[in-house]
Design a protein around this motif. Structure first.
Motif, PDB file in Angstrom:
ATOM      1  N   LYS A   1      -9.396  27.245 -11.165  1.00  0.00           N
ATOM      2  CA  LYS A   1      -9.823  25.968 -11.217  1.00  0.00           C
ATOM      3  C   LYS A   1      -9.209  25.404 -11.869  1.00  0.00           C
ATOM      4  CE  LYS A   1     -11.297  26.713 -16.456  1.00  0.00           C
ATOM      5  NZ  LYS A   1     -12.291  27.171 -17.251  1.00  0.00           N
ATOM      6  N   HIS A   2      -7.712  25.307 -12.467  1.00  0.00           N
ATOM      7  CA  HIS A   2      -7.402  24.488 -12.563  1.00  0.00           C
ATOM      8  C   HIS A   2      -6.716  23.971 -11.231  1.00  0.00           C
ATOM      9  CE1 HIS A   2      -3.308  22.476 -14.123  1.00  0.00           C
ATOM     10  NE2 HIS A   2      -3.039  23.061 -13.700  1.00  0.00           N
ATOM     11  N   GLN A   3      -6.276  25.154 -10.183  1.00  0.00           N
ATOM     12  CA  GLN A   3      -5.241  24.496  -8.742  1.00  0.00           C
ATOM     13  C   GLN A   3      -6.954  23.290  -8.096  1.00  0.00           C
ATOM     14  OE1 GLN A   3      -5.220  28.580  -7.820  1.00  0.00           O
ATOM     15  NE2 GLN A   3      -2.690  28.737  -8.093  1.00  0.00           N
ATOM     16  N   ILE A   4      -7.927  24.288  -8.290  1.00  0.00           N
ATOM     17  CA  ILE A   4      -9.380  23.286  -7.547  1.00  0.00           C
ATOM     18  C   ILE A   4      -9.496  21.673  -8.281  1.00  0.00           C
ATOM     19  CG2 ILE A   4     -12.089  23.355  -7.401  1.00  0.00           C
ATOM     20  CD1 ILE A   4     -11.907  26.071  -7.759  1.00  0.00           C
ATOM     21  N   TRP A   5      -9.092  21.188  -9.744  1.00  0.00           N
ATOM     22  CA  TRP A   5      -8.560  20.313  -9.613  1.00  0.00           C
ATOM     23  C   TRP A   5      -7.473  19.828  -9.450  1.00  0.00           C
ATOM     24  CZ3 TRP A   5     -12.810  17.621 -10.630  1.00  0.00           C
ATOM     25  CH2 TRP A   5     -14.032  18.029 -11.425  1.00  0.00           C
ATOM     26  N   LYS A   6      -6.351  20.190  -9.690  1.00  0.00           N
ATOM     27  CA  LYS A   6      -5.276  19.737  -8.984  1.00  0.00           C
ATOM     28  C   LYS A   6      -5.323  19.524  -7.361  1.00  0.00           C
ATOM     29  CE  LYS A   6      -0.328  20.478  -8.755  1.00  0.00           C
ATOM     30  NZ  LYS A   6       0.563  21.257  -9.143  1.00  0.00           N
ATOM     31  N   LYS A   7      -5.701  20.054  -7.126  1.00  0.00           N
ATOM     32  CA  LYS A   7      -6.047  20.042  -5.036  1.00  0.00           C
ATOM     33  C   LYS A   7      -6.729  18.871  -5.219  1.00  0.00           C
ATOM     34  CE  LYS A   7      -6.677  22.464  -0.916  1.00  0.00           C
ATOM     35  NZ  LYS A   7      -7.204  22.990  -0.465  1.00  0.00           N
ATOM     36  N   TYR A   8      -8.117  18.986  -6.008  1.00  0.00           N
ATOM     37  CA  TYR A   8      -9.273  17.622  -5.379  1.00  0.00           C
ATOM     38  C   TYR A   8      -8.038  15.911  -5.960  1.00  0.00           C
ATOM     39  CZ  TYR A   8     -12.863  14.604  -6.728  1.00  0.00           C
ATOM     40  OH  TYR A   8     -13.954  13.034  -6.712  1.00  0.00           O
ATOM     41  N   LYS A   9      -7.698  16.250  -6.741  1.00  0.00           N
ATOM     42  CA  LYS A   9      -6.858  14.754  -7.027  1.00  0.00           C
ATOM     43  C   LYS A   9      -6.264  14.751  -6.259  1.00  0.00           C
ATOM     44  CE  LYS A   9      -4.489  13.003 -11.065  1.00  0.00           C
ATOM     45  NZ  LYS A   9      -3.157  13.088 -12.258  1.00  0.00           N
ATOM     46  N   GLU A  10      -5.073  15.551  -5.830  1.00  0.00           N
ATOM     47  CA  GLU A  10      -3.906  14.994  -4.857  1.00  0.00           C
ATOM     48  C   GLU A  10      -4.840  14.601  -3.638  1.00  0.00           C
ATOM     49  OE1 GLU A  10      -2.298  18.853  -3.892  1.00  0.00           O
ATOM     50  OE2 GLU A  10      -0.596  18.240  -5.414  1.00  0.00           O
ATOM     51  N   ASN A  11      -5.808  15.696  -3.013  1.00  0.00           N
ATOM     52  CA  ASN A  11      -6.611  15.441  -2.002  1.00  0.00           C
ATOM     53  C   ASN A  11      -7.201  13.643  -2.172  1.00  0.00           C
ATOM     54  OD1 ASN A  11      -7.751  15.365   0.422  1.00  0.00           O
ATOM     55  ND2 ASN A  11      -9.643  16.320  -0.193  1.00  0.00           N
ATOM     56  N   LEU A  12      -8.153  13.492  -3.319  1.00  0.00           N
ATOM     57  CA  LEU A  12      -8.510  12.077  -3.684  1.00  0.00           C
ATOM     58  C   LEU A  12      -7.231  10.837  -3.471  1.00  0.00           C
ATOM     59  CD1 LEU A  12     -11.275  10.092  -4.747  1.00  0.00           C
ATOM     60  CD2 LEU A  12     -10.312  10.727  -6.874  1.00  0.00           C
ATOM     61  N   ILE A  13      -6.368  11.192  -3.914  1.00  0.00           N
ATOM     62  CA  ILE A  13      -5.112  10.075  -4.144  1.00  0.00           C
ATOM     63  C   ILE A  13      -4.923   9.562  -2.287  1.00  0.00           C
ATOM     64  CG2 ILE A  13      -2.847   9.819  -4.757  1.00  0.00           C
ATOM     65  CD1 ILE A  13      -3.439  11.345  -7.379  1.00  0.00           C
ATOM     66  N   HIS A  14      -4.521  10.211  -1.525  1.00  0.00           N
ATOM     67  CA  HIS A  14      -3.789  10.594  -0.229  1.00  0.00           C
ATOM     68  C   HIS A  14      -5.503  10.013   0.183  1.00  0.00           C
ATOM     69  CE1 HIS A  14      -1.287  13.040  -1.567  1.00  0.00           C
ATOM     70  NE2 HIS A  14      -0.533  13.044  -0.485  1.00  0.00           N
TER      71      HIS A  14
ATOM     72  N   LYS B   1      -6.512   4.960   2.735  1.00  0.00           N
ATOM     73  CA  LYS B   1      -7.286   4.990   3.723  1.00  0.00           C
ATOM     74  C   LYS B   1      -9.416   4.418   3.508  1.00  0.00           C
ATOM     75  CE  LYS B   1      -4.965   9.400   5.057  1.00  0.00           C
ATOM     76  NZ  LYS B   1      -5.528  10.509   5.502  1.00  0.00           N
ATOM     77  N   ALA B   2      -9.736   4.523   2.139  1.00  0.00           N
ATOM     78  CA  ALA B   2     -10.405   4.009   1.763  1.00  0.00           C
ATOM     79  C   ALA B   2     -10.780   2.227   2.282  1.00  0.00           C
ATOM     80  CB  ALA B   2     -11.533   4.531   0.639  1.00  0.00           C
ATOM     81  N   LEU B   3     -10.305   2.021   0.987  1.00  0.00           N
ATOM     82  CA  LEU B   3      -9.454   0.867   0.797  1.00  0.00           C
ATOM     83  C   LEU B   3      -9.498  -0.284   2.723  1.00  0.00           C
ATOM     84  CD1 LEU B   3      -7.456   0.680  -2.132  1.00  0.00           C
ATOM     85  CD2 LEU B   3      -9.687  -0.412  -1.813  1.00  0.00           C
TER      86      LEU B   3
ATOM     87  N   SER C   1       0.820  -1.240  -0.134  1.00  0.00           N
ATOM     88  CA  SER C   1       0.244   0.556  -0.290  1.00  0.00           C
ATOM     89  C   SER C   1       0.756   1.235   0.029  1.00  0.00           C
ATOM     90  CB  SER C   1      -1.063  -0.095   1.207  1.00  0.00           C
ATOM     91  OG  SER C   1      -1.700   1.198   1.358  1.00  0.00           O
ATOM     92  N   PHE C   2       2.113   1.170   0.906  1.00  0.00           N
ATOM     93  CA  PHE C   2       2.534   2.338   0.868  1.00  0.00           C
ATOM     94  C   PHE C   2       3.594   2.935  -0.095  1.00  0.00           C
ATOM     95  CE2 PHE C   2       7.480   3.722   1.691  1.00  0.00           C
ATOM     96  CZ  PHE C   2       6.707   5.475   2.251  1.00  0.00           C
ATOM     97  N   ILE C   3       3.929   2.122  -1.163  1.00  0.00           N
ATOM     98  CA  ILE C   3       4.620   1.741  -2.246  1.00  0.00           C
ATOM     99  C   ILE C   3       3.629   2.154  -3.115  1.00  0.00           C
ATOM    100  CG2 ILE C   3       5.596   0.450  -4.175  1.00  0.00           C
ATOM    101  CD1 ILE C   3       7.471   1.333  -1.846  1.00  0.00           C
TER     102      ILE C   3
END
Length: 361
Positions: free
Chosen positions: A219-232, A236-238, A93-95
């Motif tokens: 909006k570009h920064q919003i999408w980028k921030k959202y993507k990073e938030n989702l990936i992190h 945890k969800a899994l 998971s870490f890798i």
């Protein structure tokens, strides 16, 4: 492999027993100096995990190529030959979620997309703003006015169609609409007339977008921030879904013969396999981004991804049959039901995850 320097004092720092050689005969701790170089700490960590005697690579080999074998071996008591299930899952998971952030990606794609975007912006700017001014000042020939106006109308229509998305794709960051609204007040006005319930459901997301835009976030920064938030949030969800998957296994099997612990081991190995496949897909995508555009290479990569996706589905059926040792028909039936139930559960979980990830930006 670097070894730590042995202490002159033969008293174990952990349990206080006498240490005649390198390792304490009572607790097994290595009798070395407390302070070591970073190189020693790093190599010691790798050695501790992989054992350097084939345990790690044997575990990975069995995990990927022999569905259910690791679980069956572990439940049979053969636990020193392989990496522990929890340790294996945490490491993979870490890798999986750390490696993609440090791997380089082809810059040409970003460069070219930026170049095309700039051309697109310039064309729209020219057609929507400059050409009308030229017509007013009669700089443009009169005979081309009809043709120009027709092209202008087509471009305007295309811009309007692009703005019909939840988040419009226009390059103008000052006029970003959210579901056809340019402010939360306008959004609430549309919401009052909406009878589908979609605007009510999406109001928290829209409110967050407008708040970020008021702070000057594009909006570009919003999408980028959202993507990073989702990936992190995904790992945890899994991890949260692990006991749920195990619970479904517990429901579908004999409670006297199989304990929840047994299902938990099966779940850890199966999810470790899924994460390993995700890691392979990510690495493959990174590699192909550096390869030249070639139809044959693209087709080969797509076929490999398709084969891996099919294997991810078939893996559950094979592993289930091998571990639980039921008849093939019963195993296929139970595996199919488990696959459907957990697919629905995972989809619902990720929908909630996507929703919450945006709200918590």
């Amino acid at each position: 492999m670097e070894h730590g320097k042995l202490r002159d004092d033969k008293t174990c720092l952990n349990c206080g027993h006498q240490v005649e050689e390198r390792f304490c005969p009572h607790c097994g701790q290595e009798n070395i100096d407390n302070r070591q170089s970073f190189h020693f700490l790093f190599t010691h960590f790798i050695k501790d995990f992989t054992h350097y005697d084939g345990h790690f690579w044997k575990t990975i080999h069995y995990l990927f190529t022999r569905p259910g074998t690791l679980t069956k071996e572990y439940l049979a008591g053969k636990r020193q030959l392989y990496v522990a299930p929890v340790k294996l899952y945490i490491f993979i998971s870490f890798i999986t979620f750390f490696l993609p952030n440090i791997l380089p990606h082809a810059k040409e794609e970003a460069k070219n997309s930026g170049h095309h975007l700039q051309i697109k912006v310039d064309q729209k700017e020219l057609s929507i703003h400059i050409l009308p001014d030229l017509q007013k000042k009669e700089v443009q020939p009169h005979k081309d006015a009809a043709t120009t106006q027709k092209a202008l109308d087509t471009l305007k229509k295309k811009v309007i169609e692009e703005k019909s998305d939840f988040f419009d794709r226009t390059p103008d960051t000052k006029e970003t609409s959210v579901m056809d609204a340019y402010s939360i007040k306008q959004y609430d006005s549309i919401l009052a007339k909406d009878k589908t319930g979609i605007y009510t459901l999406m109001r928290p997301v829209s409110k967050k977008v407008f708040e970020l835009m008021e702070e000057g976030v594009t909006k570009h920064q919003i999408w980028k921030k959202y993507k990073e938030n989702l990936i992190h949030t995904v790992p945890k969800a899994l991890f949260i879904y692990l006991p749920i998957f195990g619970f479904f296994l517990w429901l579908f099997h004999n409670k006297k013969k199989w304990w929840y612990f047994d299902h938990g081991i099966f779940t850890l190995h199966y999810f470790s396999f899924l994460l390993l496949d995700v890691l392979i897909l990510i690495i493959g995508e990174k590699i192909t981004s550096f390869l030249p555009d070639n139809n044959s290479l693209t087709l080969l990569y797509v076929l490999l991804c398709l084969a891996l996706a099919i294997y991810m589905m078939v893996y559950l059926f094979i592993a289930h049959h091998k571990v639980y040792e039921t008849k093939k028909r019963i195993s296929i039936l139970k595996s199919s039901l488990l696959f459907i139930v957990n697919s629905i559960g995972l989809i619902l979980m990720f929908l909630v995850l996507i929703y919450l990830s945006f709200i918590t930006l």
